[in-house]
Design an enzyme around this catalytic site. Structure first.
Site, PDB file in Angstrom:
ATOM      1  N   GLY A  86       0.777  -1.231   0.000  1.00 16.40           N
ATOM      2  CA  GLY A  86       0.000   0.000   0.000  1.00 16.40           C
ATOM      3  C   GLY A  86       0.810   1.283   0.000  1.00 16.40           C
ATOM      4  N   GLU A  87       1.999   1.242   0.552  1.00 15.05           N
ATOM      5  CA  GLU A  87       2.719   2.500   0.735  1.00 15.05           C
ATOM      6  C   GLU A  87       4.031   2.586  -0.024  1.00 15.05           C
ATOM      7  OE1 GLU A  87       1.777   3.728   5.177  1.00 15.05           O
ATOM      8  OE2 GLU A  87       1.519   1.599   4.835  1.00 15.05           O
TER       9      GLU A  87
END
Ligand code: FES
Ligand code: FES
Lengths: 752, 157
Positions: free
Chosen positions: A717-718
């Site tokens: 996600g990051e």
């Protein structure tokens, strides 16, 4: 055999890979493309009223007067909630029982401690009447001078940064390393305050029924939200039902329940009717968190071969005057580059802003753009190609701890992305490339790393006599694809086709799935689902192998394998029985099993666990006007097992576009006199639009990691944002010869 | 505030509303008619989440008063699919994974349908330019371009 299999143990009788790894389209996609997906603000219980916040236009001081009468006189206004009539709470909103309990502004008094803090709530029959009522309050203030910049207050060393890491950490002797170096660099970089700006503003529809509370609100952490509301209102968590099937983006801003959401609950209590409260876009610049500004200084030393002898990464940041969150920017230097001596240190000031919070890659994103810029400066100082320099300083073990990596396919990321990008033909010196139109062209690289974190989660699995399955966990989908990826894991865990599995999530009355954050949701809730599936299959296997009438009778429990709704004897696949047959014979309508997901303490001790990636960027800069365009981005990422490549690619793209935004677009600008944010709207707070985004490519590097968890999942996600921001900054340098030292990069920094 | 009668033709159904003149088309759709597919991201004409079609053209419903659309024909995201059959743009968004959280998606799809109809989907560059009024904080842009490209070909054939 126990019903709950121990964690991180590959259950022998489940078969992986039939659903996991497939590029399925989103299971919630049909709802989303037809407008039928119901987000919090789309709910409308009968008798519902509308609440609108009135927020402060000063940054510090107190509210001296509000014209409540004028607001109430407006037709349709039902009530105005102020500190005078706000219903009592069971807990002080300023109490802080643990570091993750953030102080909330719930009209506890007249004090103003940041701009856009709520000073009253107007409740009316229509949104229009509530909006007008809020305007009629015409607040008068006693204002104090606002502290807005990193030099406006006394600095101190925070007790902890991020999730409680030490503010200062050492390995080796940095000063000695710098002294012995042949080449040294020192540079200071500034990053601005940024606001999450999910497209969906925070919204809540709250309805009380006696002491029972029903809520629709976007939440990245349902159980935490439920616990926080339970504490504030003094009611049992099971009396609070929160539904959050879809979040219109979160990025960290919906991780913990925010003040305005709780005010919606208070408003509903005050008027005794259901209430909807939706933040206006400008009201999202204060009470729902942001990424704090930083000023970071990096000092590096290199020996004659371009090997790092020391890294000192120092970060100054800011929190609010009343709460603690310190962006752990310098910690970015713990993981990436090998160096015998590393010091990371932080200092902070307190400003008249809302409390900063986790924002997509907190610390990693801010720290990475400075670190990757400095590494580029160091490579140039050594006369080396920036990729060669990164490979020269490749960390074979985690630099700060000396632990081996559980897996690290970063070399593969570098080589595949460099090849796809065409890096080999890059001239070493800047300002040497022009395109056909005369634009300065530059190429830059950045490295990405993000920890493979796991939290705690639970799931419940059910097999039914009709042969179908059910999997329940209160997971949250903020766009990452939880509805789909978890259904895939559930199908494999239950040995069923995905269409035979009813997957339920997004509601607080389901097992606690932990938080959708830290890129750890898929690993954590995924393991809970996997283990719940294993537990219920183990029960089913017991029923079959222990019954003489079953073709599986006598097989060891481990001697059966589940697939396509049947159990097979491992040593003789001609002997099998369907789930339905087993349950029907046993006279059961259904059986259930439970599973947990959690980090494995032993492997945590032994291994450093991170996802990795490399990003290459091309920019073109107008030589006369300094206008910058990113024209190409190529990233390669290794993040363990990929559950669904279609969704993972979208996550990488989204992250990389956030990286472009960090380098070139985003910045909240505060007026020094009033302390107010001047660009608290989507026209002036710039985020990339479609025309800002070039061709983007994300390469998925295969990586098997047996240590992170049994499914081998790290998290995606990051990591896309990390590395990308630095790659863009480094490409700007390569195009222009001007080293960007403050972000976003401004045209005026490139001219003159 | 006195209410005024407003007649709207939305997704093929005729509606007669009594509205205060200050009610926007967006709030009329969402709060009065239960058509919540159209989203509010900014209420200021800055994000495109509220894009609908008025007489076939893309319009920001948050910047349009409901009364201004008296007697006009309105299409929202709910009116795009015919008898459960997705519009080619909707199908392409699904297939290309042209969204993540989905909040900007109704607006993107309504813009994309108009973008193709306007003849502005000839190249990726043109699509990026003519879809630039619809923000996507999830950063689904590369897949949005792919979806519009795919749908434009399908509509043309
Ligand atoms: S809500 Fe209309 S443009 Fe943003
Ligand atoms: S899909 Fe989330 S804002 Fe576009």
């Amino acid at each position: 055999m126990t019903l709950e299999l121990s964690l991180n143990q590959q259950p022998a009788h489940t078969r992986q890979g039939s659903s996991i790894g497939q590029p399925l389209t989103r299971r919630d996609g049909f709802l989303k493309v037809t407008g039928a997906a119901r987000y919090a603000a789309d709910n409308h219980p009968s008798g519902m009223l509308y609440a609108v916040l009135a927020v402060s236009s000063i940054a510090r001081g107190r509210v001296a007067a509000l014209d409540v009468e004028a607001a109430k006189a407006h037709k349709g206004v039902v009530e105005v909630m102020t500190p005078r009539n706000r219903p009592a709470l069971a807990a002080d909103p300023d109490a802080k029982d643990h570091p993750f309990m953030f102080r909330l502004d719930l009209l506890q008094n007249e004090e103003v401690r940041y701009p856009n803090q709520t000073i009253a709530v107007v409740i009316a029959e229509t949104l229009e009447a509530a909006t007008e009522g809020a305007a009629l309050l015409s607040p008068r203030y006693e204002a104090l001078p606002a502290r807005v910049g990193l030099d406006d207050a006394e600095s101190f060393v925070p007790r902890g940064v991020g999730v409680g890491n030490p503010a200062v950490q050492h390995k080796g002797d940095v000063e000695a390393g710098l002294k012995s170096a042949k080449t040294r660099i020192e540079a200071t970089y500034e990053t601005p305050a940024q606001y999450h700006n999910a497209m969906e503003p925070h919204a809540i529809v709250a309805a009380w029924d006696g002491d029972k509370l029903s809520i629709d609100t976007p939440s990245q952490g349902l159980a935490m939200a439920q616990g926080r509301i339970s504490g504030l209102f003094g009611i049992a968590p099971q009396n609070i039902h929160i539904r959050s099937p879809f979040l219109g983006g979160g990025f960290g801003s919906k991780g913990m329940i925010s003040g305005p959401q709780v005010l919606g609950v208070l408003a509903a209590r005050l008027v005794g009717r259901p209430v909807k409260l939706v933040l206006r876009r400008e009201q999202m610049y204060g009470p729902v968190g942001h990424r704090a500004p930083t000023r970071q200084t990096l000092r590096m030393g290199m020996d004659g071969e371009g090997r790092l002898t020391a890294i000192h990464h120092h970060a100054k940041t800011a929190s609010s005057t009343f709460d603690d969150f310190f962006e752990p920017a310098a910690d970015a230097s713990h993981t990436l580059y090998a160096s015998p001596a590393i010091t990371t240190s932080h200092e902070a000031v307190r400003l008249d802003t809302g409390t900063p919070l986790f924002m997509r890659a907190p610390g990693e994103a801010t720290g990475s753009i400075a670190l990757e810029s400095a590494i580029d400066e160091a490579a140039h100082a050594c006369g080396m190609d920036p990729l060669e320099f990164r490979l020269r300083n490749y960390a074979e073990v985690e630099p700060m701890t000396g632990k081996p990596f559980s897996s690290k396919a970063l070399r593969e990321c570098y080589s595949q992305a460099a090849k796809a990008f065409g890096w080999a033909s890059r001239p070493l010196q800047p300002r040497l490339m022009r395109d056909a139109d005369g634009f300065l062209t530059g190429w830059g690289v950045g490295t990405a790393t993000f920890p493979a974190i796991m939290f705690q989660a639970e799931a419940r699995a059910v097999l039914k006599a009709d042969g179908s399955g059910l999997m329940e966990t209160g997971a949250q989908d903020m766009g990452q694809g939880a509805w789909t990826a978890f259904a895939q894991i559930a199908a494999d865990g239950l040995g069923l086709d995905i269409d035979q599995v009813d997957f339920r999530a997004g509601s607080s009355d389901l097992p606690n799935a932990g938080i959708a954050g830290g890129s750890g949701h898929t690993a954590t809730a995924g393991m809970a689902i996997h283990n719940a599936g294993a537990a219920v299959i183990a029960r089913l296997a017991d029923l079959a192998t222990g019954n003489e009438a079953s073709p599986l009778f006598g097989a060891d429990n481990e001697g059966v394998v589940a697939r396509g709704g049947r159990l097979y004897r491992r040593d003789d696949e001609n002997r099998s029985e369907s789930y339905a047959e087993i349950l029907t014979r046993a006279g059961l309508t259904e059986i259930e099993g439970h599973g947990k997901g959690a980090p494995d303490a032993a492997s945590q001790e032994t291994y450093a666990k991170h996802a990795h990636g490399a990003v290459f960027a091309e920019v073109k800069v107008d030589p006369d006007f300094g206008q910058i365009r990113v024209t190409r981005l190529v990233g390669a990422f290794a993040a363990g097992r990929v559950i669904n490549p279609r969704l993972v690619r979208s996550q990488y793209y989204g992250g990389m576009i956030w990286g472009v935004s960090f380098a070139l677009h985003e910045e909240a600008i505060t007026d020094r006199r009033s302390g107010r944010i001047q660009n608290a709207n989507l026209a002036e707070y710039h985020v990339p639009v479609n025309a800002d985004v070039p061709s983007v490519e994300a390469i998925l590097i295969h990586e098997d990691d047996p240590y992170v968890n049994a499914l081998g999942i790290k998290g995606v996600g990051e990591i896309g944002i990390i590395g990308t921001a630095g790659a863009v900054a480094n490409a700007v340098w390569h195009a222009t010869g001007v080293r960007p030292r403050r972000f976003p990069i401004r045209i005026e920094d490139l001219l003159g | 505030m006195t209410k005024i009668p407003v007649h709207l033709d939305i997704n093929g159904t005729h509606h007669h509303l009594e509205l205060e003149p200050r009610v926007t088309l967006l709030d009329a759709l969402r709060d009065r008619l239960g058509l919540t597919g159209t989203k509010k991201g900014c209420d200021h004409g800055q994000c495109g989440a509220c894009t609908v079609h008025v007489d076939g053209e893309r319009v920001l419903a948050c910047l349009t008063l409901a009364a201004q659309t008296e007697g006009r024909t309105i299409t929202t995201i709910e009116g795009l699919a015919r008898e459960g059959e997705l519009h080619p743009v909707q199908a392409a968004f699904l297939e290309q994974d042209a969204f993540q959280c989905g909040y900007c998606t109704p607006g993107q799809i309504m813009s994309a349908v108009a973008c193709i109809r306007e003849g502005h989907a000839g190249s990726d560059e043109e699509i990026r330019e003519y879809m630039a009024g619809n923000l996507c904080r999830c950063g689904a842009y590369p897949h949005i371009v792919a979806a519009v490209r795919q749908a434009a070909l399908e509509v043309a054939s």
